[in-house]
Design a protein around this motif. Sequence first.
Motif, PDB file in Angstrom:
ATOM      1  N   ILE A  34      66.406 -60.893  17.662  1.00 14.53           N
ATOM      2  CA  ILE A  34      66.584 -60.172  18.763  1.00 14.53           C
ATOM      3  C   ILE A  34      65.873 -58.784  18.751  1.00 14.53           C
ATOM      4  O   ILE A  34      65.609 -58.269  19.621  1.00 14.53           O
ATOM      5  CB  ILE A  34      68.059 -59.603  18.654  1.00 14.53           C
ATOM      6  CG1 ILE A  34      68.345 -58.939  17.304  1.00 14.53           C
ATOM      7  CG2 ILE A  34      69.062 -61.007  18.850  1.00 14.53           C
ATOM      8  CD1 ILE A  34      69.835 -58.193  17.152  1.00 14.53           C
ATOM      9  N   ILE A  35      65.275 -58.671  17.583  1.00 15.43           N
ATOM     10  CA  ILE A  35      64.232 -57.316  17.657  1.00 15.43           C
ATOM     11  C   ILE A  35      62.795 -57.579  18.085  1.00 15.43           C
ATOM     12  O   ILE A  35      62.461 -56.853  18.804  1.00 15.43           O
ATOM     13  CB  ILE A  35      64.229 -56.756  16.001  1.00 15.43           C
ATOM     14  CG1 ILE A  35      65.798 -56.411  15.641  1.00 15.43           C
ATOM     15  CG2 ILE A  35      63.411 -55.796  15.785  1.00 15.43           C
ATOM     16  CD1 ILE A  35      65.798 -55.857  14.206  1.00 15.43           C
ATOM     17  N   ASP A  36      62.578 -58.629  17.644  1.00 18.03           N
ATOM     18  CA  ASP A  36      61.013 -59.309  18.184  1.00 18.03           C
ATOM     19  C   ASP A  36      60.027 -58.373  18.366  1.00 18.03           C
ATOM     20  O   ASP A  36      59.831 -57.837  19.217  1.00 18.03           O
ATOM     21  CB  ASP A  36      61.702 -59.971  19.737  1.00 18.03           C
ATOM     22  CG  ASP A  36      60.386 -60.683  20.262  1.00 18.03           C
ATOM     23  OD1 ASP A  36      59.612 -61.129  19.418  1.00 18.03           O
ATOM     24  OD2 ASP A  36      60.322 -60.940  21.574  1.00 18.03           O
ATOM     25  N   ASP A  37      59.661 -57.807  17.319  1.00 19.82           N
ATOM     26  CA  ASP A  37      58.542 -56.824  17.226  1.00 19.82           C
ATOM     27  C   ASP A  37      57.535 -57.132  15.935  1.00 19.82           C
ATOM     28  O   ASP A  37      57.646 -58.084  15.613  1.00 19.82           O
ATOM     29  CB  ASP A  37      58.904 -55.341  17.107  1.00 19.82           C
ATOM     30  CG  ASP A  37      59.683 -55.142  15.800  1.00 19.82           C
ATOM     31  OD1 ASP A  37      59.781 -55.982  14.657  1.00 19.82           O
ATOM     32  OD2 ASP A  37      60.319 -54.073  15.411  1.00 19.82           O
ATOM     33  N   ASP A  38      56.641 -56.320  15.809  1.00 16.33           N
ATOM     34  CA  ASP A  38      55.653 -56.524  14.975  1.00 16.33           C
ATOM     35  C   ASP A  38      55.971 -56.794  13.330  1.00 16.33           C
ATOM     36  O   ASP A  38      55.396 -56.982  12.503  1.00 16.33           O
ATOM     37  CB  ASP A  38      54.319 -55.606  15.062  1.00 16.33           C
ATOM     38  CG  ASP A  38      54.880 -53.983  15.011  1.00 16.33           C
ATOM     39  OD1 ASP A  38      56.152 -53.899  15.290  1.00 16.33           O
ATOM     40  OD2 ASP A  38      54.160 -53.319  14.491  1.00 16.33           O
ATOM     41  N   LEU A  39      57.290 -56.311  13.149  1.00 19.04           N
ATOM     42  CA  LEU A  39      57.809 -56.321  11.770  1.00 19.04           C
ATOM     43  C   LEU A  39      58.412 -57.590  11.553  1.00 19.04           C
ATOM     44  O   LEU A  39      58.824 -57.833  10.334  1.00 19.04           O
ATOM     45  CB  LEU A  39      58.630 -55.182  11.388  1.00 19.04           C
ATOM     46  CG  LEU A  39      58.014 -53.880  11.659  1.00 19.04           C
ATOM     47  CD1 LEU A  39      59.124 -52.689  11.438  1.00 19.04           C
ATOM     48  CD2 LEU A  39      56.896 -53.627  10.900  1.00 19.04           C
ATOM     49  N   CYS A  40      58.586 -58.532  12.526  1.00 25.22           N
ATOM     50  CA  CYS A  40      59.576 -59.746  12.375  1.00 25.22           C
ATOM     51  C   CYS A  40      58.494 -60.575  11.447  1.00 25.22           C
ATOM     52  O   CYS A  40      57.218 -60.774  11.601  1.00 25.22           O
ATOM     53  CB  CYS A  40      59.486 -60.434  13.699  1.00 25.22           C
ATOM     54  SG  CYS A  40      60.788 -59.612  14.509  1.00 25.22           S
ATOM     55  N   ASP A  41      59.135 -61.827  10.738  1.00 22.93           N
ATOM     56  CA  ASP A  41      58.583 -62.453   9.790  1.00 22.93           C
ATOM     57  C   ASP A  41      59.718 -63.444   9.429  1.00 22.93           C
ATOM     58  O   ASP A  41      60.660 -63.186   9.316  1.00 22.93           O
ATOM     59  CB  ASP A  41      57.935 -62.003   8.716  1.00 22.93           C
ATOM     60  CG  ASP A  41      56.713 -62.850   8.140  1.00 22.93           C
ATOM     61  OD1 ASP A  41      56.358 -63.755   8.646  1.00 22.93           O
ATOM     62  OD2 ASP A  41      56.413 -62.421   7.017  1.00 22.93           O
TER      63      ASP A  41
END
Length: 257
Positions: A137-144
Amino acid sequence: MSKLFSSDEEVGPEEAHRRAQEAEGGTKAPAKKAPAKKAAAGEHEAAKAAPAAKKTAAAAVPAPRAATHAHEPVQSGSPTHPTVSKGTGKTLEHDQMLTVHILTHVPEHSPREDDPHYHLFEQAKARLKRQGMWKCIIDDDLCDGDPELHHTHVEFSQINQVDEKKIMQALGLHFETDEDFQKWAESPGNLEVLCANHHRAHYGIHVIPGPLWEALRFHKTGTGPAAEFVPASQVEADGAGNGDDEKKPAAAKKAAK
């Protein structure tokens, strides 16, 4: 002056007697002691003046340092006292190490697979996948990492430790029975999709204190993370290294590249 004291009568009997002895024997008059006394007095005054001079020198105020420009920051080597800009008064960007040791208290509960409501958890997962919502749900450049389901408000292991009335009041819910509450705990109302990184790993909600993790929830893409989890083994390994780059957190190393 010789005109004033020219006769014995004028100079007095003592001086006349002295002059008579000089005329007869040619002996010199004894040295006057006044100069000696005067010299001794001078030495005494000098001795008294010396401590005063020493005291004055000790009390001298050292010259003040040159004033720094208003825009220069006050430097500090301690992460608990970060650098502050004199010009703006703002705290400058800095890294601060925070070590947290948490003792969790988990009440007795059955294995997850034996939970009679576990199938509701699996049904929620399948429904999210069908609806194309199986992503963090955050879906940003820190996702992994792969998506995972996180219990948002009440962890499964804490179900028997919470007050249902407080949950209803806080979230605007209504449970008629305990069964209703148990079903809600495994429903989308208490579930959200997080990637492994935001769930259990580097930026995980299970390893970062709540106030810092909430900032990660609303993190602006392209900026640095509010916090990151660094295992103790990595801290020890980095401490053994010699290079400054080895001691930087993973996020700092990634940003530097």
